[in-house]
Write an enzyme that holds these catalytic residues in place. Sequence first.
Site: not given
Length: 615
Positions: A144, A193-194, A254, A306, A322, A324, A400
């Site tokens: 991240h 990855g994010h 995700h 997720e 979620e 977010c 988060c």
Amino acid sequence: MSASPETPLGPAATTSGQRRPLGLGQVSITGGFWAPRQARNGAEAIPSGQDQLEKAGNLHNLRLAAGIGEGEAIGPIFADSDVYKWLEAAAWEYGRNPDDELLKRIRDLTTVVAAAQRDDGYLDSVVQLRYGDEGRYQQLVWSHEHYCAGHLIQAAVAQVRCTGDRALLDVAIKLADHLLATFGDDKTVDVDGHPVIEMALVELYRETGTAAYLELAKWFVEARGHGIIERHGHSPAYFSDRVPVREATSVEGHSVRAVYLAAGAADVALETGDAELLDALKVQFDHMWSTKTYVTGGLGARWEGEAFGDEYELPPDRAYAETCAAIGGIQWAWRMLLATGSASYADAVERMLYNGFLSGVSLAGTEYFYVNPLQLRGAAYPDTGRSPAHGRRGWFDCACCPPNIMRTLASLDGYLATTTEDAVQIHQYATGVIKAGDVELRVETNYPWEGAVRITADAPVAVELRIPGWADGATLDGRPVAAGEYARAEGQEFDLRLPLDTRFVGADPRIDAVRGCIAMERGPLVYAVEQVDNAANVDDLYLLPEAPVSEATDLLDGVTVVKARGKAGNGHRDGWPFTARSGDSTGDEVDVVAVPYYAWANRDIGAMRVWLPRA
């Protein structure tokens, strides 16, 4: 009507596309539904959020990286990102409601962040403390590092726009320049990855005018789908890396990662004029909205990963949805609205905002849901820390969502209105003031509880008002207007009337988890049935949509309560539950009391349902 030429004080300050956003200072929410929520966010959530970051160790990590104190890194690898989301929230809040104490908090924390940065611009306190310089970008698929950088950049842009301070912007520029020197075709070929760095770099370009940041954002978007993550030994679908963005026809993996990437790609398309990329994003959004989105606007059907599920895989009880993901969905839809001017994206923002997002924060503003299912059984066991069966919580180990909620509420004024050369568009209805060029408009409404929206301008102006897709029968100045479009009028006084009758809605039969069930909506709000309001067992309730419906204002934060009619179940039979028995399994007719979905779990935690079978 074009707004003033300065950069809007908002989270997506584009000057391209079909619409130009009006930001904080140009739009001010002053009352109605959203003002008290913003006030609680500023007075309670943001200050307590900093306290939570202190307790969790996030601030400890940055102080250690800055050479202050001794110890080891605490918490997840992405711990810095929650600090930066808090800093962004605090900046937007200062822009909305200047406060000396808040400004001091912002400046003090910014000083620590600046001191933690390495001379070459690198900054990630947990990586620095645990792995040293040699550990940089070694596990980018999970580390991240770009994700944290992205949130720092977004915080820095918010800070300079709302306070005028450049201290964090200087850190962000130094970090972005480090990324420019490190990643690219002839450098390190890798992606985080994010996603989120893509949105952040485009916004930094908008703020500074440095085209290299836009080019790097474009590179990160275009690098997806070419086997980078798979070469690291990971499944590419989870990371939105299986198919190139401009070739994808759906979102997958995700959910937060997917919509953050799409929002960043929309930013790139906006600023580069890439029509092909924008067309691909239209297809992806439409497919998500029609096959992978809950009636609440929630995104993500699977707890495992997720993640988004397959088409029409939308189980209400196992919904992850979620908070977010709803926020990322709002960010994506807003950018698509700016790019295209289509009312459908404003409708999507509204559905996610009032339901999938707002359910994530308590009425008090300081307790949160990470996960937002559409059903909770009365005997549910809280098997994980994120389970709503625990009730709302003040913080999470993976935190988060809380600071993400804070920054969204603090910047909400920037999602309400836009301009074109000849008109002001109002996309979301809230009591407040809109300043567009030399014209000031005042909006008065008790929406979403009442459907009347009155707008007065201090000079003649053309307005384009969104008529929600559910608002059949709406009128503007007494004349019928079409739902799902913008209604245009010119003058100084405007009277919009939106019908707020309770609606019973069904689901596409391909959504087999709720086939034969009904949900209740009123205006933009989806409703839920809670055990605390109903004598009959909510797990066994059936709904009678043909029966009369009544409404009342409840003491629960002034919400409008819907009272429908239904039938209680005949109760449980012992033994094997699968039989050849047919016929009516319902009992006596009963009242079915429902509250807005966002308001559930603010009293007792018990059974809750959005979808009920038709009696």
